[in-house]
Design an enzyme around this catalytic site. Structure first.
Site, PDB file in Angstrom:
ATOM      1  N   PRO A   1       0.819  -1.208   0.000  1.00  0.00           N
ATOM      2  CA  PRO A   1       0.000   0.000   0.000  1.00  0.00           C
ATOM      3  C   PRO A   1       0.854   1.258   0.000  1.00  0.00           C
ATOM      4  O   PRO A   1       1.908   1.318   0.619  1.00  0.00           O
ATOM      5  CB  PRO A   1      -0.794  -0.123   1.307  1.00  0.00           C
ATOM      6  CG  PRO A   1      -0.824  -1.586   1.592  1.00  0.00           C
ATOM      7  CD  PRO A   1       0.494  -2.106   1.108  1.00  0.00           C
ATOM      8  N   GLU A   2       0.370   2.266  -0.711  1.00  0.00           N
ATOM      9  CA  GLU A   2       1.056   3.559  -0.755  1.00  0.00           C
ATOM     10  C   GLU A   2       0.587   4.418   0.424  1.00  0.00           C
ATOM     11  O   GLU A   2      -0.384   4.103   1.113  1.00  0.00           O
ATOM     12  CB  GLU A   2       0.747   4.265  -2.076  1.00  0.00           C
ATOM     13  CG  GLU A   2       0.838   3.379  -3.300  1.00  0.00           C
ATOM     14  CD  GLU A   2       2.248   3.221  -3.840  1.00  0.00           C
ATOM     15  OE1 GLU A   2       3.006   4.202  -3.833  1.00  0.00           O
ATOM     16  OE2 GLU A   2       2.578   2.106  -4.277  1.00  0.00           O
TER      17      GLU A   2
ATOM     18  N   LYS B   1       3.714   4.766   6.153  1.00  0.00           N
ATOM     19  CA  LYS B   1       2.894   3.578   5.924  1.00  0.00           C
ATOM     20  C   LYS B   1       2.534   2.858   7.222  1.00  0.00           C
ATOM     21  O   LYS B   1       2.051   1.734   7.199  1.00  0.00           O
ATOM     22  CB  LYS B   1       3.627   2.629   4.975  1.00  0.00           C
ATOM     23  CG  LYS B   1       3.889   3.242   3.607  1.00  0.00           C
ATOM     24  CD  LYS B   1       4.567   2.247   2.697  1.00  0.00           C
ATOM     25  CE  LYS B   1       4.874   2.875   1.354  1.00  0.00           C
ATOM     26  NZ  LYS B   1       5.486   1.913   0.416  1.00  0.00           N
TER      27      LYS B   1
ATOM     28  N   ARG C   1       9.515  -6.236  -6.673  1.00  0.00           N
ATOM     29  CA  ARG C   1       9.377  -4.798  -6.847  1.00  0.00           C
ATOM     30  C   ARG C   1       9.058  -4.497  -8.307  1.00  0.00           C
ATOM     31  O   ARG C   1       9.917  -4.034  -9.055  1.00  0.00           O
ATOM     32  CB  ARG C   1      10.664  -4.077  -6.450  1.00  0.00           C
ATOM     33  CG  ARG C   1      11.062  -4.214  -4.996  1.00  0.00           C
ATOM     34  CD  ARG C   1      10.180  -3.402  -4.093  1.00  0.00           C
ATOM     35  NE  ARG C   1      10.788  -3.213  -2.787  1.00  0.00           N
ATOM     36  CZ  ARG C   1      10.146  -2.689  -1.739  1.00  0.00           C
ATOM     37  NH1 ARG C   1       8.898  -2.311  -1.878  1.00  0.00           N
ATOM     38  NH2 ARG C   1      10.752  -2.540  -0.580  1.00  0.00           N
TER      39      ARG C   1
END
Length: 274
Positions: free
Chosen positions: A2-3, A51, A260
């Site tokens: 999640p950003e 985060k 990634r």
């Protein structure tokens, strides 16, 4: 992963559901804190930090959680079916008379003293959506290791807090460089513009479920918005670049310890490729 805008939105939902109310139900399903009982304590606030999520209770206690790759917090009303996952994936339940917050698949869940919050979030750089945001400090952090690839520097939460793989790819595209370009080779003023753009994009998306970084969004209305792709490159492997039409490429970036996925346009973005 999640950003920062997703975590910010999650914090707002939890704050609305829990803050100012005392708990009628408390269940922390991790061995270390399985016997901790927060029932009867009033929730003071739920605050995002990068985060990380900090749920603070009266009496000087904070429940620290992190979503990592696939964790989530869901909020349910009385009698509403819990749909966040099977029961064995539940790690936390915090409920009052009107709402119940359920944490699923939380890889980080710990109860700490509020006075000790710096031990879990003090290492973070300026928070893109926090009151401590400082573009100058974020830029200095980002450029400190001039040999480091831009994408890795953006993901390092010690530089600036809140960027994940989506914004990493989108910011590099908007800066017209690849995520593998060493930060010391960024064109003049690009770093400053990149940091400002990061802040602008997260601010613009923090209240939305349908994140977008383009001037278009599916079904969008309003000035400057029209139907179309929400993102420039992320998740668009093989599709035409919105700027030049070249097929978007995808590769992993990092040391291989975790996936990634990184997207870029090989024509619009200068620098090394993955």
């Amino acid at each position: 992963m999640p950003e920062g805008d997703t975590v910010w939105h999650t914090a707002q939902r939890l704050h609305t559901a829990l803050a100012g109310q005392y708990l009628t139900r408390s269940d922390l399903r991790v061995p270390r804190f399985a016997t901790a009982d927060l029932t009867g304590r009033t929730v003071l606030d739920v605050t995002p930090r990068g985060k990380h999520l900090l749920t603070r209770f009266e009496g000087g206690l904070t429940l620290h959680s992190h979503l990592r790759m696939d964790g989530s917090w869901q909020v349910y009303g009385p009698g509403e079916r819990w749909r966040g996952g099977p029961a064995h994936q539940i790690r936390a339940i915090l409920g009052n008379e009107a709402r119940t917050a359920v944490g699923y698949r939380l890889p980080v869940l710990e109860l700490i003293h509020t006075a000790d919050e710096a031990k879990v979030v003090g290492h973070l750089g300026p928070d893109l959506l926090g009151p401590d945001w400082d573009a100058d400090i974020a830029l200095a952090n980002l450029l400190a290791d001039r040999a480091r690839p831009l994408g890795e520097a953006l993901l390092d939460q010690r530089n600036l807090a809140g960027i994940g793989n989506v914004y990493k790819s989108e910011l590099a595209f908007l800066a017209r460089v690849t995520p593998w370009l060493p930060v010391g080779e960024l064109p003049a003023d690009t770093g400053e513009r990149l940091v400002v753009t990061a802040h602008r994009l997260l601010e613009a998306n923090k209240d939305r479920f349908d994140r977008h970084t383009t001037a278009t969004a599916p079904g969008a209305t309003g000035a400057g918005r029209r139907p179309g792709p929400r993102l420039h490159v992320y998740g668009r492997e093989g599709q035409p670049c919105l700027r030049c039409g070249t097929p978007i490429r995808k590769a992993d970036q990092g040391d291989g310890s975790r996936e990634r996925p990184t997207y870029w346009c090989p024509r619009c973005q200068s620098g090394p490729a993955g």
